[in-house]
Motif scaffolding. Structure first.
Motif, PDB file in Angstrom:
ATOM      1  N   LYS A  93       0.396  -1.316  -0.323  1.00 44.30           N
ATOM      2  CA  LYS A  93      -0.010  -0.181  -0.185  1.00 44.30           C
ATOM      3  C   LYS A  93       1.135   1.688  -0.206  1.00 44.30           C
ATOM      4  CE  LYS A  93      -3.926   1.774   2.195  1.00 44.30           C
ATOM      5  NZ  LYS A  93      -5.176   1.987   3.292  1.00 44.30           N
ATOM      6  N   LEU A  94       1.804   1.121   1.085  1.00 43.90           N
ATOM      7  CA  LEU A  94       3.000   2.051   0.734  1.00 43.90           C
ATOM      8  C   LEU A  94       3.351   2.629  -0.488  1.00 43.90           C
ATOM      9  CD1 LEU A  94       4.606   1.863   4.419  1.00 43.90           C
ATOM     10  CD2 LEU A  94       3.067   3.594   3.661  1.00 43.90           C
ATOM     11  N   VAL A  95       3.887   1.170  -1.457  1.00 50.45           N
ATOM     12  CA  VAL A  95       4.875   1.410  -2.660  1.00 50.45           C
ATOM     13  C   VAL A  95       3.829   2.437  -3.106  1.00 50.45           C
ATOM     14  CG1 VAL A  95       5.803   0.527  -4.467  1.00 50.45           C
ATOM     15  CG2 VAL A  95       6.634  -0.158  -1.390  1.00 50.45           C
ATOM     16  N   ALA A  96       2.495   1.484  -3.520  1.00 48.32           N
ATOM     17  CA  ALA A  96       2.026   1.774  -4.475  1.00 48.32           C
ATOM     18  C   ALA A  96       1.376   3.647  -4.573  1.00 48.32           C
ATOM     19  CB  ALA A  96       0.509   1.145  -4.637  1.00 48.32           C
ATOM     20  N   ALA A 119       7.346   9.694  -0.903  1.00 45.60           N
ATOM     21  CA  ALA A 119       7.496   9.009   0.300  1.00 45.60           C
ATOM     22  C   ALA A 119       6.270   9.239   1.549  1.00 45.60           C
ATOM     23  CB  ALA A 119       8.973   8.921   0.833  1.00 45.60           C
ATOM     24  N   GLN A 120       6.330  10.547   1.207  1.00 45.70           N
ATOM     25  CA  GLN A 120       5.015  11.427   2.289  1.00 45.70           C
ATOM     26  C   GLN A 120       3.991  10.767   1.727  1.00 45.70           C
ATOM     27  OE1 GLN A 120       5.240  12.839   4.856  1.00 45.70           O
ATOM     28  NE2 GLN A 120       2.699  12.698   5.351  1.00 45.70           N
ATOM     29  N   ALA A 121       3.692  10.565   0.328  1.00 50.18           N
ATOM     30  CA  ALA A 121       2.021  10.285  -0.720  1.00 50.18           C
ATOM     31  C   ALA A 121       2.005   8.446  -0.045  1.00 50.18           C
ATOM     32  CB  ALA A 121       2.373  10.383  -2.102  1.00 50.18           C
ATOM     33  N   GLY A 122       3.102   7.532   0.093  1.00 50.88           N
ATOM     34  CA  GLY A 122       2.832   6.608   1.005  1.00 50.88           C
ATOM     35  C   GLY A 122       2.852   6.839   2.404  1.00 50.88           C
ATOM     36  N   LEU A 123       2.940   7.202   3.243  1.00 49.35           N
ATOM     37  CA  LEU A 123       3.147   7.702   4.802  1.00 49.35           C
ATOM     38  C   LEU A 123       0.990   8.041   4.829  1.00 49.35           C
ATOM     39  CD1 LEU A 123       6.124   8.528   6.051  1.00 49.35           C
ATOM     40  CD2 LEU A 123       4.601   6.724   5.802  1.00 49.35           C
ATOM     41  N   ASP A 124       0.722   8.701   3.475  1.00 49.27           N
ATOM     42  CA  ASP A 124      -0.447   9.406   3.631  1.00 49.27           C
ATOM     43  C   ASP A 124      -1.570   8.355   3.383  1.00 49.27           C
ATOM     44  OD1 ASP A 124       0.596  12.373   4.153  1.00 49.27           O
ATOM     45  OD2 ASP A 124       0.366  12.813   2.211  1.00 49.27           O
ATOM     46  N   ALA A 125      -1.061   7.532   2.298  1.00 47.67           N
ATOM     47  CA  ALA A 125      -1.772   6.208   1.996  1.00 47.67           C
ATOM     48  C   ALA A 125      -2.528   5.574   3.206  1.00 47.67           C
ATOM     49  CB  ALA A 125      -1.348   5.402   0.555  1.00 47.67           C
ATOM     50  N   LEU A 126      -1.732   5.275   4.195  1.00 43.50           N
ATOM     51  CA  LEU A 126      -1.824   4.309   5.291  1.00 43.50           C
ATOM     52  C   LEU A 126      -2.424   5.361   6.171  1.00 43.50           C
ATOM     53  CD1 LEU A 126       1.155   3.052   5.837  1.00 43.50           C
ATOM     54  CD2 LEU A 126      -0.417   2.303   5.294  1.00 43.50           C
ATOM     55  N   GLU A 127      -2.496   6.508   6.406  1.00 43.48           N
ATOM     56  CA  GLU A 127      -3.465   7.293   7.689  1.00 43.48           C
ATOM     57  C   GLU A 127      -4.348   7.742   6.648  1.00 43.48           C
ATOM     58  OE1 GLU A 127      -1.008  10.946   7.869  1.00 43.48           O
ATOM     59  OE2 GLU A 127       0.306   9.506   9.019  1.00 43.48           O
ATOM     60  N   ALA A 128      -4.763   7.302   5.422  1.00 45.82           N
ATOM     61  CA  ALA A 128      -5.977   7.901   4.184  1.00 45.82           C
ATOM     62  C   ALA A 128      -7.160   6.818   5.077  1.00 45.82           C
ATOM     63  CB  ALA A 128      -5.794   7.830   3.178  1.00 45.82           C
ATOM     64  N   LYS A 129      -6.977   5.754   5.365  1.00 44.31           N
ATOM     65  CA  LYS A 129      -7.348   3.945   6.147  1.00 44.31           C
ATOM     66  C   LYS A 129      -9.246   4.463   6.079  1.00 44.31           C
ATOM     67  CE  LYS A 129      -4.002   0.997   8.077  1.00 44.31           C
ATOM     68  NZ  LYS A 129      -3.721   0.419   8.730  1.00 44.31           N
TER      69      LYS A 129
END
Length: 168
Positions: free
Chosen positions: A40-43, A158-168
């Motif tokens: 999910k992070l990498v995507a 990289a921040q886009a990856g972290l943002d995707a995790l927080e968007a659960k």
């Protein structure tokens, strides 16, 4: 201090910490990022990088500093790939974005950081901007690094990856 000297200093410090940890506690920290989370992070990082037509490497490491997922976009250089891994490990080791580590080192100022002790290994760390710690419930559980484009862009991906995790 020259950037090359700074990198060698941090590599030596990382190795010393690893050796000290290995003597005192041979059991590695349990893996804390699973493959589904890493994907999910990498995507998300990849999607943002592709939109910018960037040719980068993207790496996610777990709490041990071990690679969970490493991706090389078409056209990314070998150095960009190695850099992404080094940035992810540096973010894990220091517990702060790699930009903060480099800025402090270049300014000759001490850095207040959360140091994560990883198992022994001769892994490269890279303090150029583009590495971010992955934090869950106030605990550092891994790192994500992107390398191969301008450092500020690497961090944005990289921040886009972290943002995707927080968007659960």
């Amino acid at each position: 201090m020259k950037p090359k000297d700074i990198a060698l200093f941090f590599l030596a410090a990382s190795s010393a910490l690893s050796l000290a940890q290995n003597r005192n506690d041979p059991a590695p920290v349990p893996q804390s990022i699973d493959l589904v989370t890493a994907k999910k992070l990498v995507a998300a990082a990849e999607q943002t990088a592709r939109a910018a037509n960037a040719k980068v490497g993207i790496a996610v490491v777990d709490a041990n500093g071990d690679v969970v997922l490493h991706e090389r976009l078409d056209g990314a250089t070998a150095r960009g790939l190695a850099s992404s891994e080094g940035k992810a490990r540096a973010a894990l080791l220091f517990g702060v974005p790699t930009k903060q580590v480099k800025d402090a080192a270049l300014a000759g100022k001490p850095l207040e950081a959360h140091v994560t002790i990883t198992p022994a290994g001769a892994h490269e760390i890279t303090i150029n901007q583009g590495g971010l710690p992955i934090i869950k419930d106030g605990k550092i559980i891994g790192g994500i690094g992107v390398g191969g484009s301008a450092s500020s862009e690497d961090e944005r991906f990289a921040q886009a990856g972290l943002d995707a995790l927080e968007a659960k």
